[in-house]
Design a protein around this motif. Sequence first.
Motif, PDB file in Angstrom:
ATOM      1  N   MET A 112       0.825  -1.205   0.000  1.00 41.82           N
ATOM      2  CA  MET A 112       0.000   0.000   0.000  1.00 41.82           C
ATOM      3  C   MET A 112       0.861   1.258   0.000  1.00 41.82           C
ATOM      4  SD  MET A 112      -3.190  -0.741  -0.075  1.00 41.82           S
ATOM      5  CE  MET A 112      -3.394  -2.374  -0.748  1.00 41.82           C
ATOM      6  N   VAL A 113       0.313   2.350  -0.456  1.00 39.63           N
ATOM      7  CA  VAL A 113       1.048   3.606  -0.471  1.00 39.63           C
ATOM      8  C   VAL A 113       1.210   4.087   0.960  1.00 39.63           C
ATOM      9  CG1 VAL A 113       1.185   5.867  -1.547  1.00 39.63           C
ATOM     10  CG2 VAL A 113      -0.201   4.086  -2.573  1.00 39.63           C
ATOM     11  N   GLY A 114       2.418   4.456   1.332  1.00 36.91           N
ATOM     12  CA  GLY A 114       2.664   4.854   2.709  1.00 36.91           C
ATOM     13  C   GLY A 114       2.957   6.327   2.824  1.00 36.91           C
ATOM     14  N   GLY A 115       4.215   6.683   3.067  1.00 28.97           N
ATOM     15  CA  GLY A 115       4.594   8.065   3.335  1.00 28.97           C
ATOM     16  C   GLY A 115       4.698   8.920   2.097  1.00 28.97           C
ATOM     17  N   GLY A 116       5.234  10.123   2.260  1.00 32.06           N
ATOM     18  CA  GLY A 116       5.281  11.106   1.197  1.00 32.06           C
ATOM     19  C   GLY A 116       6.109  10.672   0.006  1.00 32.06           C
ATOM     20  N   ASP A 164       6.445   7.771  -1.343  1.00 31.10           N
ATOM     21  CA  ASP A 164       5.687   6.904  -2.244  1.00 31.10           C
ATOM     22  C   ASP A 164       4.757   7.722  -3.144  1.00 31.10           C
ATOM     23  OD1 ASP A 164       5.311   4.125   0.031  1.00 31.10           O
ATOM     24  OD2 ASP A 164       6.775   4.519  -1.546  1.00 31.10           O
ATOM     25  N   TRP A 165       4.114   8.727  -2.586  1.00 35.80           N
ATOM     26  CA  TRP A 165       3.247   9.581  -3.392  1.00 35.80           C
ATOM     27  C   TRP A 165       4.054  10.264  -4.482  1.00 35.80           C
ATOM     28  CZ3 TRP A 165      -1.740   9.238  -3.497  1.00 35.80           C
ATOM     29  CH2 TRP A 165      -2.442   8.826  -2.358  1.00 35.80           C
ATOM     30  N   LEU A 166       5.275  10.666  -4.104  1.00 35.86           N
ATOM     31  CA  LEU A 166       6.133  11.339  -5.061  1.00 35.86           C
ATOM     32  C   LEU A 166       6.495  10.392  -6.210  1.00 35.86           C
ATOM     33  CD1 LEU A 166       7.209  14.219  -5.097  1.00 35.86           C
ATOM     34  CD2 LEU A 166       9.398  13.346  -4.257  1.00 35.86           C
ATOM     35  N   ALA A 167       6.840   9.154  -5.853  1.00 37.18           N
ATOM     36  CA  ALA A 167       7.190   8.162  -6.876  1.00 37.18           C
ATOM     37  C   ALA A 167       5.988   7.883  -7.777  1.00 37.18           C
ATOM     38  CB  ALA A 167       7.656   6.877  -6.209  1.00 37.18           C
ATOM     39  N   PHE A 168       4.814   7.806  -7.161  1.00 34.58           N
ATOM     40  CA  PHE A 168       3.564   7.566  -7.878  1.00 34.58           C
ATOM     41  C   PHE A 168       3.305   8.680  -8.899  1.00 34.58           C
ATOM     42  CE2 PHE A 168      -1.088   8.409  -7.862  1.00 34.58           C
ATOM     43  CZ  PHE A 168      -1.553   7.199  -8.327  1.00 34.58           C
ATOM     44  N   PHE A 169       3.406   9.918  -8.423  1.00 37.68           N
ATOM     45  CA  PHE A 169       3.216  11.085  -9.284  1.00 37.68           C
ATOM     46  C   PHE A 169       4.274  11.109 -10.388  1.00 37.68           C
ATOM     47  CE2 PHE A 169       3.711  15.874  -9.789  1.00 37.68           C
ATOM     48  CZ  PHE A 169       2.554  16.021 -10.539  1.00 37.68           C
ATOM     49  N   GLY A 170       5.522  10.861  -9.994  1.00 33.46           N
ATOM     50  CA  GLY A 170       6.623  10.898 -10.956  1.00 33.46           C
ATOM     51  C   GLY A 170       6.467   9.866 -12.058  1.00 33.46           C
ATOM     52  N   HIS A 171       5.941   8.694 -11.693  1.00 38.07           N
ATOM     53  CA  HIS A 171       5.778   7.652 -12.704  1.00 38.07           C
ATOM     54  C   HIS A 171       4.781   8.089 -13.780  1.00 38.07           C
ATOM     55  CE1 HIS A 171       6.581   3.536 -13.977  1.00 38.07           C
ATOM     56  NE2 HIS A 171       5.327   3.500 -14.382  1.00 38.07           N
ATOM     57  N   PHE A 172       3.696   8.740 -13.357  1.00 37.77           N
ATOM     58  CA  PHE A 172       2.716   9.207 -14.342  1.00 37.77           C
ATOM     59  C   PHE A 172       3.272  10.359 -15.188  1.00 37.77           C
ATOM     60  CE2 PHE A 172      -0.222   6.868 -11.605  1.00 37.77           C
ATOM     61  CZ  PHE A 172      -0.929   6.180 -12.568  1.00 37.77           C
ATOM     62  N   LEU A 173       4.082  11.227 -14.536  1.00 37.98           N
ATOM     63  CA  LEU A 173       4.722  12.304 -15.310  1.00 37.98           C
ATOM     64  C   LEU A 173       5.571  11.715 -16.430  1.00 37.98           C
ATOM     65  CD1 LEU A 173       6.034  14.795 -12.565  1.00 37.98           C
ATOM     66  CD2 LEU A 173       4.199  15.207 -14.201  1.00 37.98           C
ATOM     67  N   MET A 174       6.298  10.641 -16.095  1.00 32.79           N
ATOM     68  CA  MET A 174       7.186  10.019 -17.077  1.00 32.79           C
ATOM     69  C   MET A 174       6.360   9.356 -18.196  1.00 32.79           C
ATOM     70  SD  MET A 174       8.986   6.667 -17.623  1.00 32.79           S
ATOM     71  CE  MET A 174       8.237   5.844 -16.284  1.00 32.79           C
ATOM     72  N   LEU A 175       5.312   8.632 -17.797  1.00 35.74           N
ATOM     73  CA  LEU A 175       4.486   7.950 -18.811  1.00 35.74           C
ATOM     74  C   LEU A 175       3.822   8.952 -19.751  1.00 35.74           C
ATOM     75  CD1 LEU A 175       2.766   4.991 -16.947  1.00 35.74           C
ATOM     76  CD2 LEU A 175       4.714   4.971 -18.507  1.00 35.74           C
ATOM     77  N   SER A 176       3.517  10.142 -19.228  1.00 33.74           N
ATOM     78  CA  SER A 176       2.853  11.155 -20.051  1.00 33.74           C
ATOM     79  C   SER A 176       3.664  11.454 -21.311  1.00 33.74           C
ATOM     80  CB  SER A 176       2.663  12.423 -19.231  1.00 33.74           C
ATOM     81  OG  SER A 176       2.103  13.440 -20.022  1.00 33.74           O
ATOM     82  N   LEU A 177       4.975  11.550 -21.136  1.00 36.24           N
ATOM     83  CA  LEU A 177       5.827  11.883 -22.280  1.00 36.24           C
ATOM     84  C   LEU A 177       5.926  10.718 -23.267  1.00 36.24           C
ATOM     85  CD1 LEU A 177       8.633  13.874 -20.490  1.00 36.24           C
ATOM     86  CD2 LEU A 177       6.830  14.749 -21.980  1.00 36.24           C
ATOM     87  N   LEU A 178       5.627   9.510 -22.806  1.00 38.39           N
ATOM     88  CA  LEU A 178       5.717   8.333 -23.679  1.00 38.39           C
ATOM     89  C   LEU A 178       4.388   8.014 -24.343  1.00 38.39           C
ATOM     90  CD1 LEU A 178       7.822   5.961 -21.396  1.00 38.39           C
ATOM     91  CD2 LEU A 178       8.604   7.412 -23.266  1.00 38.39           C
ATOM     92  N   SER A 179       3.331   8.774 -24.000  1.00 40.26           N
ATOM     93  CA  SER A 179       1.988   8.343 -24.387  1.00 40.26           C
ATOM     94  C   SER A 179       1.625   8.821 -25.786  1.00 40.26           C
ATOM     95  CB  SER A 179       0.965   8.831 -23.375  1.00 40.26           C
ATOM     96  OG  SER A 179       0.979  10.238 -23.325  1.00 40.26           O
ATOM     97  N   ILE A 180       2.492   8.583 -26.753  1.00 45.37           N
ATOM     98  CA  ILE A 180       2.166   8.920 -28.135  1.00 45.37           C
ATOM     99  C   ILE A 180       1.099   7.934 -28.614  1.00 45.37           C
ATOM    100  CG2 ILE A 180       3.057   9.000 -30.494  1.00 45.37           C
ATOM    101  CD1 ILE A 180       5.741   9.858 -29.189  1.00 45.37           C
ATOM    102  N   GLY A 181       0.006   8.471 -29.165  1.00 43.99           N
ATOM    103  CA  GLY A 181      -1.108   7.619 -29.552  1.00 43.99           C
ATOM    104  C   GLY A 181      -2.132   7.478 -28.452  1.00 43.99           C
ATOM    105  N   GLY A 182      -1.969   8.226 -27.363  1.00 47.80           N
ATOM    106  CA  GLY A 182      -2.966   8.209 -26.300  1.00 47.80           C
ATOM    107  C   GLY A 182      -2.470   7.545 -25.039  1.00 47.80           C
TER     108      GLY A 182
END
Lengths: 188, 192
Positions: A1-5, A7-25
């Motif tokens: 489960m997500v715990g301290g701060g 983890d939230w940062l890693a969670f947010f960062g992962h989506f930021l990274m995927l955003s740049l890869l999301s060519i085609g949606g």
Amino acid sequence: MVGGGLDWLAFFGHFLMLSLLSIGGAITTAPDMHRYLVQEQGWLTDPQFTSSVAIAQAAPGPNVLFVALLGWNVGMGAGGWAGAGAGLVLALAGILLPSTTLTYLAASWGHRNRELRAVRAFKQGMAPIVIALLVATGWILATSGGYRLSQWPLWAVTLATTLIVWRTRVHLLWLLGIGAVLGWFGLV
Amino acid sequence: MTSPLPADRPQPRSLTDLFLSFTWLALQGFGGVLAVVQRELVERKRWMTREEFVEEWAVAQIMPGPNVINLSLMIGGRYFGLPGALVALAGMLLVPLMVVLALALVYARFADHPQVAGALRGMGAVAAGLVAATGLKLFSALLKHPLGLPVCMALGGAAFVAIALLRLPLAWVLLVLGGLACALTWRKLGPR
């Protein structure tokens, strides 16, 4: 489960990274989201992941909203309703911020320089490919259940819809309603 | 291909108009919003021509991010700058997000209901037809294309086979076929 701060940062960062890869949606990065959230971190179960995607596909609105549901479910597991809200905002902001910023800047530049030969060649040159991609997407959606002949009622509905929408101006919601009724009574 | 804008051309009256327009079209978009965007903005409101729609769509498609989100952002930005882009984005996301959350909350109760699953399947088949028809309708945008119809058909046909039948990765198809199409168009346009 997500715990301290962190983890939230890693969670947010992962989506930021995927955003740049999301060519085609955003949906093209769904396999990696599954790997990260379900297999690597264990923040979501397999059914939670699959149903989040399915619900967002069935609901009105852009399909990217499945990312909001993923965030909602991860946050719910970590900290109840407040966590769910935070998860939703972080996931959706993460998947959208980099890509929308980039698109806005590129589109503004392209519009300012629309008379450049290279810009005109790009926009006009892509037209036949882009149009073919739309028809191909329809084809892929229609055959997502495979090419088995027993699928023919679904194909008939798709084909009829294609012809009706192409040639008439019937309101799209009527067609979706008819599709829902046919499915409800098990006719397709 | 892009003709000068006529003075009396329809466009969004205000940010509120923009927000409500995008909210309304997002809420009609089951299984994807693209078909509705084309119908509402090109055919009904006439904010853009088919040619413009295809050109904007090419950019929206090639940039990272959800394509219809990119498209709405670009359209909003075209009329009202950054505020327009943000308002169009909010229109696409805000109310549909509420609907998705509400659906997720009731989903657990009806997930195993065979008729609900059937209705979703039927709507999925219709949604596939909506997307395919959008492609066919935009076809007329190619009639004025600098490469001419036969070359466009060959390029488009190859793209369809590569994506729909061979299931090649989109990035490669865009790079190879898209690159070829852009290079040919560049040559055809000639220096100005």
